[in-house]
Scaffold this motif. Structure first.
Motif, PDB file in Angstrom:
ATOM      1  N   LEU A 125    -116.481   5.381  68.491  1.00 58.03           N
ATOM      2  CA  LEU A 125    -115.158   4.869  68.212  1.00 58.03           C
ATOM      3  C   LEU A 125    -114.540   4.264  69.455  1.00 58.03           C
ATOM      4  O   LEU A 125    -114.871   4.632  70.579  1.00 58.03           O
ATOM      5  CB  LEU A 125    -114.256   6.007  67.707  1.00 58.03           C
ATOM      6  N   ALA A 126    -113.609   3.337  69.240  1.00 58.23           N
ATOM      7  CA  ALA A 126    -112.871   2.782  70.369  1.00 58.23           C
ATOM      8  C   ALA A 126    -112.012   3.869  70.993  1.00 58.23           C
ATOM      9  O   ALA A 126    -111.569   4.790  70.333  1.00 58.23           O
ATOM     10  CB  ALA A 126    -112.001   1.619  69.910  1.00 58.23           C
ATOM     11  N   ARG A 127    -111.779   3.737  72.297  1.00 59.03           N
ATOM     12  CA  ARG A 127    -110.961   4.734  72.987  1.00 59.03           C
ATOM     13  C   ARG A 127    -109.580   4.795  72.368  1.00 59.03           C
ATOM     14  O   ARG A 127    -108.943   3.796  72.141  1.00 59.03           O
ATOM     15  CB  ARG A 127    -110.867   4.392  74.482  1.00 59.03           C
ATOM     16  N   ARG A 128    -109.126   6.035  72.104  1.00 60.11           N
ATOM     17  CA  ARG A 128    -107.817   6.231  71.504  1.00 60.11           C
ATOM     18  C   ARG A 128    -106.809   6.521  72.592  1.00 60.11           C
ATOM     19  O   ARG A 128    -107.119   7.139  73.602  1.00 60.11           O
ATOM     20  CB  ARG A 128    -107.847   7.415  70.523  1.00 60.11           C
ATOM     21  N   THR A 129    -105.580   6.120  72.377  1.00 63.66           N
ATOM     22  CA  THR A 129    -104.512   6.385  73.333  1.00 63.66           C
ATOM     23  C   THR A 129    -103.407   7.130  72.619  1.00 63.66           C
ATOM     24  O   THR A 129    -102.805   6.610  71.695  1.00 63.66           O
ATOM     25  CB  THR A 129    -103.945   5.083  73.910  1.00 63.66           C
ATOM     26  N   PHE A 130    -103.141   8.373  73.035  1.00 64.58           N
ATOM     27  CA  PHE A 130    -102.077   9.184  72.458  1.00 64.58           C
ATOM     28  C   PHE A 130    -100.974   9.351  73.477  1.00 64.58           C
ATOM     29  O   PHE A 130    -101.179   9.249  74.676  1.00 64.58           O
ATOM     30  CB  PHE A 130    -102.589  10.572  72.052  1.00 64.58           C
TER      31      PHE A 130
ATOM     32  N   PHE B  81    -108.577  15.254  78.463  1.00 60.96           N
ATOM     33  CA  PHE B  81    -109.267  14.053  78.928  1.00 60.96           C
ATOM     34  C   PHE B  81    -108.266  13.015  79.404  1.00 60.96           C
ATOM     35  O   PHE B  81    -107.164  12.893  78.849  1.00 60.96           O
ATOM     36  CB  PHE B  81    -110.082  13.424  77.789  1.00 60.96           C
ATOM     37  N   ASP B  82    -108.677  12.241  80.418  1.00 59.98           N
ATOM     38  CA  ASP B  82    -107.933  11.040  80.739  1.00 59.98           C
ATOM     39  C   ASP B  82    -108.615   9.852  80.066  1.00 59.98           C
ATOM     40  O   ASP B  82    -109.626  10.006  79.362  1.00 59.98           O
ATOM     41  CB  ASP B  82    -107.778  10.853  82.258  1.00 59.98           C
ATOM     42  N   GLY B  83    -108.074   8.672  80.243  1.00 66.12           N
ATOM     43  CA  GLY B  83    -108.583   7.503  79.542  1.00 66.12           C
ATOM     44  C   GLY B  83    -109.904   6.989  80.059  1.00 66.12           C
ATOM     45  O   GLY B  83    -110.516   6.122  79.436  1.00 66.12           O
ATOM     46  N   GLU B  84    -110.369   7.500  81.195  1.00 68.63           N
ATOM     47  CA  GLU B  84    -111.641   7.078  81.753  1.00 68.63           C
ATOM     48  C   GLU B  84    -112.774   8.052  81.432  1.00 68.63           C
ATOM     49  O   GLU B  84    -113.893   7.874  81.908  1.00 68.63           O
ATOM     50  CB  GLU B  84    -111.510   6.921  83.274  1.00 68.63           C
ATOM     51  N   GLY B  85    -112.457   9.083  80.647  1.00 66.52           N
ATOM     52  CA  GLY B  85    -113.493  10.036  80.264  1.00 66.52           C
ATOM     53  C   GLY B  85    -113.668  11.199  81.204  1.00 66.52           C
ATOM     54  O   GLY B  85    -114.629  11.970  81.073  1.00 66.52           O
ATOM     55  N   SER B  86    -112.763  11.367  82.170  1.00 67.18           N
ATOM     56  CA  SER B  86    -112.791  12.549  83.024  1.00 67.18           C
ATOM     57  C   SER B  86    -112.063  13.688  82.321  1.00 67.18           C
ATOM     58  O   SER B  86    -111.027  13.477  81.687  1.00 67.18           O
ATOM     59  CB  SER B  86    -112.120  12.270  84.371  1.00 67.18           C
ATOM     60  N   LEU B  87    -112.600  14.885  82.454  1.00 69.32           N
ATOM     61  CA  LEU B  87    -112.049  16.057  81.784  1.00 69.32           C
ATOM     62  C   LEU B  87    -111.362  16.953  82.810  1.00 69.32           C
ATOM     63  O   LEU B  87    -111.987  17.399  83.780  1.00 69.32           O
ATOM     64  CB  LEU B  87    -113.165  16.833  81.084  1.00 69.32           C
ATOM     65  N   PHE B  88    -110.072  17.208  82.589  1.00 72.82           N
ATOM     66  CA  PHE B  88    -109.312  18.135  83.422  1.00 72.82           C
ATOM     67  C   PHE B  88    -109.372  19.524  82.776  1.00 72.82           C
ATOM     68  O   PHE B  88    -109.186  19.660  81.563  1.00 72.82           O
ATOM     69  CB  PHE B  88    -107.871  17.666  83.588  1.00 72.82           C
ATOM     70  N   VAL B  89    -109.624  20.533  83.606  1.00 75.69           N
ATOM     71  CA  VAL B  89    -109.806  21.911  83.151  1.00 75.69           C
ATOM     72  C   VAL B  89    -108.894  22.803  83.979  1.00 75.69           C
ATOM     73  O   VAL B  89    -108.968  22.809  85.213  1.00 75.69           O
ATOM     74  CB  VAL B  89    -111.274  22.359  83.348  1.00 75.69           C
ATOM     75  N   SER B  90    -108.025  23.574  83.310  1.00 76.47           N
ATOM     76  CA  SER B  90    -107.169  24.502  84.054  1.00 76.47           C
ATOM     77  C   SER B  90    -107.780  25.895  84.028  1.00 76.47           C
ATOM     78  O   SER B  90    -108.239  26.363  82.983  1.00 76.47           O
ATOM     79  CB  SER B  90    -105.750  24.533  83.468  1.00 76.47           C
TER      80      SER B  90
ATOM     81  N   ASP C  55    -113.646  14.148  72.730  1.00 76.63           N
ATOM     82  CA  ASP C  55    -114.058  13.047  73.595  1.00 76.63           C
ATOM     83  C   ASP C  55    -113.293  11.781  73.213  1.00 76.63           C
ATOM     84  O   ASP C  55    -113.239  11.419  72.032  1.00 76.63           O
ATOM     85  CB  ASP C  55    -115.559  12.814  73.439  1.00 76.63           C
ATOM     86  N   PRO C  56    -112.682  11.084  74.179  1.00 77.52           N
ATOM     87  CA  PRO C  56    -111.881   9.905  73.844  1.00 77.52           C
ATOM     88  C   PRO C  56    -112.702   8.741  73.307  1.00 77.52           C
ATOM     89  O   PRO C  56    -112.136   7.808  72.726  1.00 77.52           O
ATOM     90  CB  PRO C  56    -111.211   9.533  75.175  1.00 77.52           C
ATOM     91  N   ASP C  57    -114.032   8.771  73.484  1.00 82.82           N
ATOM     92  CA  ASP C  57    -114.895   7.693  72.994  1.00 82.82           C
ATOM     93  C   ASP C  57    -115.742   8.081  71.796  1.00 82.82           C
ATOM     94  O   ASP C  57    -116.253   7.211  71.093  1.00 82.82           O
ATOM     95  CB  ASP C  57    -115.820   7.216  74.117  1.00 82.82           C
ATOM     96  N   GLU C  58    -115.937   9.375  71.599  1.00 79.59           N
ATOM     97  CA  GLU C  58    -116.778   9.847  70.504  1.00 79.59           C
ATOM     98  C   GLU C  58    -116.029  10.941  69.752  1.00 79.59           C
ATOM     99  O   GLU C  58    -115.957  12.081  70.207  1.00 79.59           O
ATOM    100  CB  GLU C  58    -118.107  10.375  71.033  1.00 79.59           C
ATOM    101  N   ASP C  59    -115.528  10.597  68.593  1.00 82.90           N
ATOM    102  CA  ASP C  59    -114.648  11.487  67.843  1.00 82.90           C
ATOM    103  C   ASP C  59    -115.364  12.729  67.324  1.00 82.90           C
ATOM    104  O   ASP C  59    -114.718  13.692  66.923  1.00 82.90           O
ATOM    105  CB  ASP C  59    -114.034  10.715  66.664  1.00 82.90           C
ATOM    106  N   ASP C  60    -116.682  12.701  67.334  1.00 82.03           N
ATOM    107  CA  ASP C  60    -117.426  13.853  66.825  1.00 82.03           C
ATOM    108  C   ASP C  60    -117.947  14.749  67.934  1.00 82.03           C
ATOM    109  O   ASP C  60    -118.785  15.621  67.684  1.00 82.03           O
ATOM    110  CB  ASP C  60    -118.582  13.385  65.934  1.00 82.03           C
ATOM    111  N   VAL C  61    -117.470  14.546  69.148  1.00 79.35           N
ATOM    112  CA  VAL C  61    -117.856  15.407  70.264  1.00 79.35           C
ATOM    113  C   VAL C  61    -116.642  16.227  70.692  1.00 79.35           C
ATOM    114  O   VAL C  61    -115.605  15.681  71.056  1.00 79.35           O
ATOM    115  CB  VAL C  61    -118.403  14.585  71.446  1.00 79.35           C
ATOM    116  N   VAL C  62    -116.783  17.546  70.632  1.00 79.49           N
ATOM    117  CA  VAL C  62    -115.672  18.468  70.861  1.00 79.49           C
ATOM    118  C   VAL C  62    -116.026  19.400  72.016  1.00 79.49           C
ATOM    119  O   VAL C  62    -117.148  19.908  72.095  1.00 79.49           O
ATOM    120  CB  VAL C  62    -115.381  19.301  69.594  1.00 79.49           C
ATOM    121  N   TYR C  63    -115.061  19.615  72.910  1.00 76.88           N
ATOM    122  CA  TYR C  63    -115.222  20.522  74.029  1.00 76.88           C
ATOM    123  C   TYR C  63    -114.317  21.739  73.812  1.00 76.88           C
ATOM    124  O   TYR C  63    -113.211  21.606  73.279  1.00 76.88           O
ATOM    125  CB  TYR C  63    -114.856  19.833  75.343  1.00 76.88           C
ATOM    126  N   ALA C  64    -114.793  22.909  74.239  1.00 77.73           N
ATOM    127  CA  ALA C  64    -114.016  24.133  74.085  1.00 77.73           C
ATOM    128  C   ALA C  64    -114.112  24.971  75.355  1.00 77.73           C
ATOM    129  O   ALA C  64    -115.174  25.042  75.992  1.00 77.73           O
ATOM    130  CB  ALA C  64    -114.504  24.953  72.895  1.00 77.73           C
TER     131      ALA C  64
END
Length: 368
Positions: A2-7, A171-180, A118-127
């Motif tokens: 999917l195209a990158r989504r912006t929320f 996620f940011d718009g470049e595909g980097s994942l921030f983790v707290s 994932d901002p580029d792949e709607d079927d990829v989920v991180y937990a």
């Protein structure tokens, strides 16, 4: 794909973050400056009038994290059931099954915590999950109504005995994942840049450090006690909501490479080596969890405070917080901006620390 989504909750590029130096120690790289250092001034947000439009769904088990798919459906993590459910805008629910390997301990704060899509792949989920050995981040694929192929991408995040697990993913718009991550109950680890505890991390989709990180490792910022809310504003700046210890909870404008102070200081500080918070509360008023930003306003979910805080933000920092939903629905766990620009807000009264009400836990829809 999917195209990158912006929320509105933020998928701005990490390069647009406020990169402000905060330590004069020779061992710390000095971040370059792309925005002025924030100061405490009044912000003038767009006029908003929050109103509870109704309940999206009820009968949930500690709904910790809410993230949206391109379809408009949401994925919700249930902390103590260790299960992800899909919730449609009309409240219909579908169980996607438990996340394997999650250890839930009665009365503790771990379990199945943050989710990210994932901002580029709607079927990829991180937990972000708590296991018997550590806290870790796993990547899964959504096939129909099932999460499959769990892969550990980041492990070894120190495990608190019962609390301070952190757990937010963004996620940011470049595909980097921030983790707290939390300090795992060992406060000194927050100042130890060799530890993953008490940090905000920036990693790629495989859990590796991203080029441009301030210390050439996974650490983006440090000196955090227990960050459970992350959100980008319209200018691409990263904000975090953070639990204090005995006195002061914080809303922080996160600085690349910044030392946010814990345990050297709790709350306000005039030490130029430390990043001061943008807004503070007493721990009775807040105990902040989820964070969402829209219309120049940060919305902070408050657990012990049993309310939703509204904080105006602008180029010069944050203004005076005001309280919404004060005591009406009990403990508030998460808040996110939905695709229709409303807020979805989850309660947390079934977590062993709240008074359970009929229908708990629930997700509310708030219009602005």
């Amino acid at each position: 794909m999917l195209a990158r989504r912006t929320f509105l909750t933020g998928t701005a590029a990490a390069g647009a973050l406020a990169l402000v130096g905060c330590s004069g120690r020779d061992t710390q790289p000095t971040p370059t400056t792309s925005a002025p250092s924030p100061t405490r001034t009044s912000a003038s947000p767009e006029e908003i009038a929050p109103s509870v439009a109704g309940t999206v769904v009820e009968g949930l088990n500690v709904p910790w994290s809410i993230v949206f798919l391109a379809s408009g459906d949401a994925l919700v993590s249930q902390r103590d059931d260790a299960e992800v459910i899909r919730v449609s805008p009309d409240g219909a629910t579908t169980g996607l099954g438990p996340v394997p390997g999650v250890e839930v301990r009665t009365g503790a704060e771990g379990g199945l915590l943050g989710l990210a899509v994932d901002p580029d792949e709607d079927d990829v989920v991180y937990a972000y999950v708590t296991t018997a050995a550590d806290n870790r981040v796993v990547r899964m694929r959504l096939e129909g109504d099932t999460l499959v192929s769990p892969t550990v991408i980041l492990e070894g995040i120190p495990l608190g005995s019962s609390n301070h697990q952190g757990g937010r993913l963004l996620f940011d718009g470049e595909g980097s994942l921030f983790v707290s991550t939390g300090d795992s109950g060992s406060a000194d680890l927050a100042q130890d840049r060799g530890s993953l505890a008490g940090k905000i991390l920036r990693v790629d989709r495989d859990g590796e450090p991203v080029d441009g990180n301030p210390f050439d490792d996974r650490v983006w910022s440090y000196g955090h006690r227990n960050v459970q809310g992350l959100a980008f504003d319209a200018d691409g700046r990263l904000w975090a909501s953070e639990f204090g210890a005995q006195e002061t909870d914080e809303l922080n404008l996160v600085e690349r490479g910044g030392n946010h102070g814990w345990p050297i200081v709790e709350g306000e500080s005039d030490d130029p080596e430390l990043v001061a918070p943008q807004a503070t509360w007493s721990t009775d008023e807040c105990s902040p969890a989820g964070l969402a930003i829209t219309r120049d306003t940060a919305f902070v979910a408050a657990l012990r405070g049993q309310r939703l805080w509204s904080v105006p933000i602008g180029p010069d920092g944050a203004g005076e917080p005001s309280a919404l939903l004060d005591g009406e629905y009990g403990r508030i766990r998460d808040v996110v901006v939905a695709p229709d620009d409303s807020l979805w807000v989850s309660t947390s009264n079934t977590d062993g620390r709240g008074d359970v009400r009929g229908g708990d836990d629930r997700i509310l829809r708030i219009t602005l």
